[in-house]
Design an enzyme around this catalytic site. Structure first.
Site, PDB file in Angstrom:
ATOM      1  N   HIS A 239       0.843  -1.197   0.000  1.00 37.21           N
ATOM      2  CA  HIS A 239       0.000   0.000   0.000  1.00 37.21           C
ATOM      3  C   HIS A 239       0.878   1.247   0.000  1.00 37.21           C
ATOM      4  CE1 HIS A 239      -2.783   3.079   1.417  1.00 37.21           C
ATOM      5  NE2 HIS A 239      -3.784   2.256   1.141  1.00 37.21           N
ATOM      6  N   CYS A 277      -3.662   2.442  -4.614  1.00 37.51           N
ATOM      7  CA  CYS A 277      -4.595   3.288  -3.863  1.00 37.51           C
ATOM      8  C   CYS A 277      -4.632   4.669  -4.486  1.00 37.51           C
ATOM      9  CB  CYS A 277      -4.174   3.362  -2.397  1.00 37.51           C
ATOM     10  SG  CYS A 277      -5.278   4.412  -1.413  1.00 37.51           S
ATOM     11  N   HIS A 304      -7.507   0.141  -4.083  1.00 42.97           N
ATOM     12  CA  HIS A 304      -8.346   0.994  -3.242  1.00 42.97           C
ATOM     13  C   HIS A 304      -8.769   2.174  -4.106  1.00 42.97           C
ATOM     14  CE1 HIS A 304      -6.363  -0.269   0.861  1.00 42.97           C
ATOM     15  NE2 HIS A 304      -6.909  -1.271   0.211  1.00 42.97           N
ATOM     16  N   ASP A 354     -13.256   2.999  -1.028  1.00 40.55           N
ATOM     17  CA  ASP A 354     -12.454   3.262   0.157  1.00 40.55           C
ATOM     18  C   ASP A 354     -12.880   4.586   0.775  1.00 40.55           C
ATOM     19  OD1 ASP A 354     -10.455   2.767   1.989  1.00 40.55           O
ATOM     20  OD2 ASP A 354      -8.819   3.407   0.695  1.00 40.55           O
ATOM     21  N   HIS A 355     -12.809   4.679   2.093  1.00 44.75           N
ATOM     22  CA  HIS A 355     -12.979   5.929   2.840  1.00 44.75           C
ATOM     23  C   HIS A 355     -14.192   6.749   2.386  1.00 44.75           C
ATOM     24  CE1 HIS A 355      -8.482   6.165   4.235  1.00 44.75           C
ATOM     25  NE2 HIS A 355      -9.026   4.974   4.407  1.00 44.75           N
ATOM     26  N   TYR A 371     -14.740   4.225   7.370  1.00 40.50           N
ATOM     27  CA  TYR A 371     -15.402   3.040   6.838  1.00 40.50           C
ATOM     28  C   TYR A 371     -16.889   2.952   7.182  1.00 40.50           C
ATOM     29  CZ  TYR A 371     -10.742   1.582   5.591  1.00 40.50           C
ATOM     30  OH  TYR A 371      -9.490   1.532   5.024  1.00 40.50           O
TER      31      TYR A 371
END
Length: 395
Positions: A239, A277, A304, A354-355, A371
């Site tokens: 990541h 990501c 992501h 994501d997020h 999340y």
């Protein structure tokens, strides 16, 4: 492409039935209850796998496809190949995962702090909340709360003056909150936030470790674990740093295309891959996200997908809606779909929204920071729409 969803386990606010309702089919999870550095057992992995993959009558099936993450102990980041016991424990965890047929493992190599924000519920113009990194607040913590040795040399006179103004206007509760946010561990981890003395000790342990040395330690780790992953059919995915720049004077080595190229050159095994990501990489204006996806297409096994919005000072940013912000998600997905079509069905890319923003009913619920269910559901629906428009029906 396979629709993933991060699930933090049986105590998570989002249940597996709620995951099913999003349309996601592939679970991204970890054994957060296991202390960092202790080897996972096959029995522990199978227990979690059974929880995920045992399908009640009348329900759609779920597959645990990605482990996110097997945390890498701090000793490995500081000592590289000399941290033999810690690396052997990590390999044991990897073998337990492989024995259960889980094909992808995500990890990061960020020293001391993981993804870092200053606000977990920054109110945006819709009334929803988003996570945010405020450079001024971060400077306040670094200069006046942590009082890090040498910090003053890393800020301009203007930055220091402004940070002092902000600090003097903050209440004790606000200072305590930003301290808690920055010193907390990974979401879902049982590790307690570090105290300020503990934080200083962790930073001091990296004295003399620059980017070149930290990169060498990561390469030594990969040289030890990648042959095992390759032999067992597991793909490792690194990541990016979040944010992708130095914090607290610490080196960061997974922030740019060239960072990843150096690691792939050093350890060319196909098992050595990346977690692509878009939110982390997108914080840097000099990261060309479609070009990165194109350059490392064969190395991307897990994605992501989220967007961040850089703010006026160029250093602050917040989490935007998935199709807004500074990420051209359509261009990104065109690259990923092109690569995905070249692969066998069992090697297609797992992606997850994501997020997400905290919105609607989630504003009144307990959620894991970053999340919430509804914000991620919105993001997944938007990503799914792009995929359908590109003629790539997600599975």
């Amino acid at each position: 492409m396979r629709q993933g969803w991060r699930w933090f386990g049986p105590e998570a606010p989002v249940t597996l039935d709620e995951v099913r309702q999003t349309g996601a089919t592939n679970i991204v999870s970890s054994l957060h209850q296991v202390p960092i550095g202790r080897a996972w057992t096959e029995g522990e992995v199978r227990e979690r796998q059974a929880m995920i993959e045992t399908t009640p009558p009348g329900r759609s099936s779920l597959t645990w496809s990605v482990v996110e993450s097997i945390p890498i102990p701090d000793a490995v980041k500081r000592n590289g190949g000399r941290a033999k016991a810690d690396i052997e424990a990590w390999i044991a965890s990897l073998e337990a995962v492989a024995a259960c047929g889980i094909p992808i493992v995500c990890y990061n190599f960020m020293p001391v702090v993981d993804w870092t924000r200053t606000d977990l519920d920054h109110v945006i113009d819709t009334g929803a909340t988003a996570m945010r990194f405020d450079h001024e607040k971060f400077a306040v913590f670094d200069l006046f709360v942590l009082q890090r040795a040498g910090a003053e040399q890393q800020y301009s006179p203007e930055d220091k003056a402004r940070a002092r103004e902000v600090f003097e206007a903050m209440s004790e509760a606000e200072i305590a909150e930003i301290t808690r946010i920055i010193t907390s561990a990974l979401p879902g981890s049982t590790t307690e936030p570090l105290t300020i003395p503990q934080f200083r000790e962790r930073l001091a342990a990296y004295t003399g470790i620059d980017a070149a040395k930290l990169r060498q330690h990561l390469i030594e780790f990969l040289q030890a674990v990648t042959p095992v992953a390759e032999a067992r059919g597991v793909k490792l995915t690194l990541h990016p740093d979040d944010p992708p720049r130095s914090l607290f004077g610490l080196p960061r080595i997974a922030s740019t295309a060239e960072d990843y190229a150096a690691l792939f050159d050093a350890v060319p095994s196909k098992a050595n891959g990346m977690c692509y990501c878009t939110g982390s990489l997108g914080v840097r204006a000099d990261n060309d996200l479609p070009a990165i996806a194109r350059r490392f297409a064969s190395r991307i096994h897990f994605a992501h997908l989220r967007a961040t919005k850089r703010e006026g000072d160029g250093r602050s940013f917040h989490e935007s809606a998935h199709l807004e912000g500074d990420v051209d998600m359509v261009a990104v997905l065109k690259e990923l779909v092109g690569e995905d079509r070249r692969r066998r069905a069992d090697e297609t890319i797992v992606f997850r929204s994501d997020h997400g923003h905290r919105m609607l009913d989630d504003l009144d619920k307990t959620v894991t920071p970053g999340y919430p269910a509804i914000g991620r559901l919105r993001g997944l629906a938007e990503l799914r729409g792009i995929l359908y428009a590109l003629g790539a029906k997600p599975t």
